[in-house]
Design an enzyme around this catalytic site. Structure first.
Site, PDB file in Angstrom:
ATOM      1  N   ARG A  24      16.751 -31.196 -32.772  1.00 59.31           N
ATOM      2  CA  ARG A  24      15.918 -31.056 -31.558  1.00 59.31           C
ATOM      3  C   ARG A  24      14.809 -30.028 -31.746  1.00 59.31           C
ATOM      4  NH1 ARG A  24      18.692 -33.473 -26.716  1.00 59.31           N
ATOM      5  NH2 ARG A  24      19.478 -35.308 -27.773  1.00 59.31           N
ATOM      6  N   ARG A  28      12.249 -29.167 -25.552  1.00 65.35           N
ATOM      7  CA  ARG A  28      11.770 -28.483 -24.348  1.00 65.35           C
ATOM      8  C   ARG A  28      11.670 -26.970 -24.454  1.00 65.35           C
ATOM      9  NH1 ARG A  28      15.865 -31.403 -20.442  1.00 65.35           N
ATOM     10  NH2 ARG A  28      16.933 -31.479 -22.454  1.00 65.35           N
ATOM     11  N   ARG A  37       4.648 -33.738 -23.357  1.00 66.13           N
ATOM     12  CA  ARG A  37       5.533 -34.590 -22.564  1.00 66.13           C
ATOM     13  C   ARG A  37       4.921 -34.840 -21.187  1.00 66.13           C
ATOM     14  NH1 ARG A  37       9.475 -34.860 -19.089  1.00 66.13           N
ATOM     15  NH2 ARG A  37      11.530 -35.782 -19.510  1.00 66.13           N
ATOM     16  N   ASP A  74      14.557 -41.545 -29.737  1.00 68.04           N
ATOM     17  CA  ASP A  74      15.878 -41.267 -29.174  1.00 68.04           C
ATOM     18  C   ASP A  74      16.873 -42.314 -29.673  1.00 68.04           C
ATOM     19  OD1 ASP A  74      17.190 -39.357 -27.094  1.00 68.04           O
ATOM     20  OD2 ASP A  74      18.072 -41.320 -26.753  1.00 68.04           O
ATOM     21  N   TYR A 151      27.361 -45.062 -24.727  1.00 68.99           N
ATOM     22  CA  TYR A 151      26.319 -45.089 -23.674  1.00 68.99           C
ATOM     23  C   TYR A 151      26.138 -46.504 -23.118  1.00 68.99           C
ATOM     24  CZ  TYR A 151      25.057 -40.339 -25.036  1.00 68.99           C
ATOM     25  OH  TYR A 151      25.093 -38.995 -25.283  1.00 68.99           O
TER      26      TYR A 151
HETATM   27  O1  1CP Z   1      13.700 -33.178 -32.618  1.00 71.37           O
HETATM   28  C1  1CP Z   1      14.614 -34.016 -32.773  1.00 71.37           C
HETATM   29  O2  1CP Z   1      15.790 -33.733 -33.026  1.00 71.37           O
HETATM   30  C2  1CP Z   1      14.200 -35.477 -32.755  1.00 71.37           C
HETATM   31  C3  1CP Z   1      14.349 -36.292 -31.624  1.00 71.37           C
HETATM   32  C4  1CP Z   1      15.684 -36.615 -30.989  1.00 71.37           C
HETATM   33  C5  1CP Z   1      16.919 -36.979 -31.571  1.00 71.37           C
HETATM   34  C6  1CP Z   1      17.302 -36.981 -33.033  1.00 71.37           C
HETATM   35  C7  1CP Z   1      15.850 -36.708 -29.598  1.00 71.37           C
HETATM   36  C8  1CP Z   1      14.815 -36.406 -28.605  1.00 71.37           C
HETATM   37  N1  1CP Z   1      17.110 -37.193 -29.330  1.00 71.37           N
HETATM   38  C9  1CP Z   1      17.790 -37.353 -30.517  1.00 71.37           C
HETATM   39  C10 1CP Z   1      19.154 -37.866 -30.702  1.00 71.37           C
HETATM   40  C11 1CP Z   1      20.040 -38.059 -29.540  1.00 71.37           C
HETATM   41  N2  1CP Z   1      19.733 -38.530 -28.298  1.00 71.37           N
HETATM   42  C12 1CP Z   1      21.436 -37.884 -29.596  1.00 71.37           C
HETATM   43  C13 1CP Z   1      22.186 -37.514 -30.853  1.00 71.37           C
HETATM   44  C14 1CP Z   1      22.133 -36.071 -31.142  1.00 71.37           C
HETATM   45  C15 1CP Z   1      22.847 -35.164 -30.177  1.00 71.37           C
HETATM   46  O3  1CP Z   1      24.081 -35.240 -30.076  1.00 71.37           O
HETATM   47  O4  1CP Z   1      22.148 -34.366 -29.532  1.00 71.37           O
HETATM   48  C16 1CP Z   1      21.972 -38.213 -28.333  1.00 71.37           C
HETATM   49  C17 1CP Z   1      23.425 -38.173 -27.906  1.00 71.37           C
HETATM   50  C18 1CP Z   1      20.894 -38.628 -27.510  1.00 71.37           C
HETATM   51  C19 1CP Z   1      20.965 -39.134 -26.113  1.00 71.37           C
HETATM   52  C20 1CP Z   1      20.162 -38.272 -25.225  1.00 71.37           C
HETATM   53  N3  1CP Z   1      18.809 -38.303 -25.194  1.00 71.37           N
HETATM   54  C21 1CP Z   1      20.608 -37.239 -24.383  1.00 71.37           C
HETATM   55  C22 1CP Z   1      22.064 -36.819 -24.159  1.00 71.37           C
HETATM   56  C23 1CP Z   1      22.552 -37.407 -22.917  1.00 71.37           C
HETATM   57  C24 1CP Z   1      24.009 -37.226 -22.529  1.00 71.37           C
HETATM   58  O5  1CP Z   1      24.220 -36.955 -21.342  1.00 71.37           O
HETATM   59  O6  1CP Z   1      24.949 -37.424 -23.331  1.00 71.37           O
HETATM   60  C25 1CP Z   1      19.466 -36.673 -23.780  1.00 71.37           C
HETATM   61  C26 1CP Z   1      19.401 -35.569 -22.761  1.00 71.37           C
HETATM   62  C27 1CP Z   1      18.330 -37.360 -24.330  1.00 71.37           C
HETATM   63  C28 1CP Z   1      16.889 -37.082 -24.067  1.00 71.37           C
HETATM   64  C29 1CP Z   1      16.177 -36.421 -25.184  1.00 71.37           C
HETATM   65  N4  1CP Z   1      16.058 -36.959 -26.457  1.00 71.37           N
HETATM   66  C30 1CP Z   1      15.254 -36.149 -27.220  1.00 71.37           C
HETATM   67  C31 1CP Z   1      14.847 -35.024 -26.409  1.00 71.37           C
HETATM   68  C32 1CP Z   1      13.927 -33.910 -26.854  1.00 71.37           C
HETATM   69  C33 1CP Z   1      15.431 -35.220 -25.138  1.00 71.37           C
HETATM   70  C34 1CP Z   1      15.246 -34.325 -23.921  1.00 71.37           C
HETATM   71  C35 1CP Z   1      14.399 -35.062 -22.971  1.00 71.37           C
HETATM   72  C36 1CP Z   1      13.177 -34.464 -22.403  1.00 71.37           C
HETATM   73  O7  1CP Z   1      12.195 -34.048 -23.044  1.00 71.37           O
HETATM   74  O8  1CP Z   1      13.184 -34.489 -21.169  1.00 71.37           O
END
Ligand code: 1CP
Length: 343
Positions: A24, A28, A37, A74, A151
């Protein structure tokens, strides 16, 4: 040109300073991410607008000089490509239309139909492979089938993956069919990322820790092994990082069982234990607790040195044990890199 440090570590080389990137890292906690964003409007538009997705991928590289960039996208985009509805509730997280029966699983689009939806992701990879500094490795990624399935079945994130476990218990054949469909689609998705310029791919199995015994073998190990074997057949020499998060004892032998070149470790395992039981088989990645990026200070410095020292006798890529959180201080990230590089 000397080979990139991350690629050298993935081949098993022990480097005097571990290469470093951060899960990540585009996120944010960075004001420039929040600005881009806002410009995109919403999270999915950011993922599907190649210029903006490439921009946020590059931001932490410009600011910090990480050794790798990870494609901004994502793990849930593939669900949309397979025909599910996907949206993000502000402040809450992802929401999806659910898939809970054999008929609904059979009605998902075939693997070769995913590329229309995912074409912007491949374009982001192409932009990045042109624009990244020559020493920076470009990492593509996908969610592992089990994690993505949790999911798709629940329609949202869940603390215990209950709905997916329930479907698995009620109709194991249907659940296995869903995992198979996701495995096929993931192979094609990652293969296209590699064709577009990704040099390494990472499989995120964020919920692997809730699979026990035979379930771990069938739904974490076996799909990863099939994905990795097929990717390496299509792209000889492609390095793969696998992240079976919170697998605990399941980390032991995971690289051998799946063919992964590197196992990423969460911070629930001690670096000394992981060096003795996981790094013996090859490269590992991790595993500083993300909380230090919030708290910083001398304790952070000491924890960083502890991780570096514990993994110093084998191949190691420095990273956090999970993604950096939005409340992290960007200054702590700069300090982490300085300490890893000998400061
Ligand atoms: O910078 C990076 O790491 C690259 C981009 C990236 C990656 C590799 C994002 C952007 N998401 C992911 C993978 C991801 N997405 C995972 C696997 C890794 C982990 O365990 O963290 C998972 C489970 C998700 C699903 C997801 N997407 C969630 C979790 C939800 C939950 O309740 O279980 C969330 C909050 C997101 C949104 C997201 N994806 C990425 C970002 C930066 C965000 C935050 C959103 C925003 O900017 O509002």
């Amino acid at each position: 040109m000397t080979e990139k440090t991350i690629l050298r570590a993935l081949k098993g080389e022990v480097l005097p300073t571990p290469p470093i990137w951060m899960m990540r890292q585009a996120g944010r906690y960075l004001p420039e991410y929040r600005a881009t964003r806002a410009q995109a409007g919403d999270f999915l538009s950011l993922c599907y607008t190649p210029d903006l997705a490439a921009e946020v991928t590059l931001q932490p590289i410009r600011r910090y000089g990480f050794d790798a960039a990870i494609l901004f996208a994502d793990i849930l985009l593939i669900c949309q490509a397979l025909g599910a509805k996907l949206w993000f509730e502000t402040g809450e997280g992802p929401r999806l239309s659910t898939v809970t029966s054999a008929a609904e699983i059979a009605a998902l689009k075939p693997a070769d139909a995913i590329h229309d939806t995912l074409a912007p992701v491949y374009e982001t990879v192409r932009i990045l492979s042109r624009e990244l500094p020559k020493e920076t490795t470009l990492i593509g990624f996908a969610g592992a089938p089990w994690t993505v399935a949790t999911y798709m079945v629940a329609g949202r994130g869940t603390p215990d993956q209950g709905p997916a476990h329930a479907l698995k218990a009620a109709d194991r054949a249907a659940f296995a069919a869903l995992i198979d469909r996701l495995t096929d689609a993931t192979i094609d998705y990652l293969s296209m990322q590699v064709q577009a310029g990704a040099e390494v791919v990472k499989l995120f199995d964020s919920w692997a820790g809730s699979l026990k015994g035979q379930d771990f073998t069938d739904f974490a190990v076996a799909p990863a092994a099939r994905i990795i074997a097929e990717l390496k057949a299509r792209h000889p020499g492609l390095p793969v990082i696998a992240f079976p998060r919170e697998a605990g004892q399941g980390y032991v032998g995971f690289a051998k069982a799946t063919g992964a070149d590197c196992v990423a470790l969460d911070n629930s395992v001690s670096p000394e234990w992981a060096a003795a039981h996981v790094q013996v088989d090859g490269c590992v990645q991790g595993n500083l607790a993300p909380g230090y990026m919030v708290t910083g200070g001398a304790e952070m410095d000491e924890a960083i040195r502890h991780v570096v020292r514990a993994f110093s006798k084998g191949p190691h890529i420095f990273n956090l044990g999970h993604g950096i959180t939005p409340d992290a201080d960007p200054a702590n990230v700069a300090r982490m890199i300085e300490v890893v590089r000998g400061g």
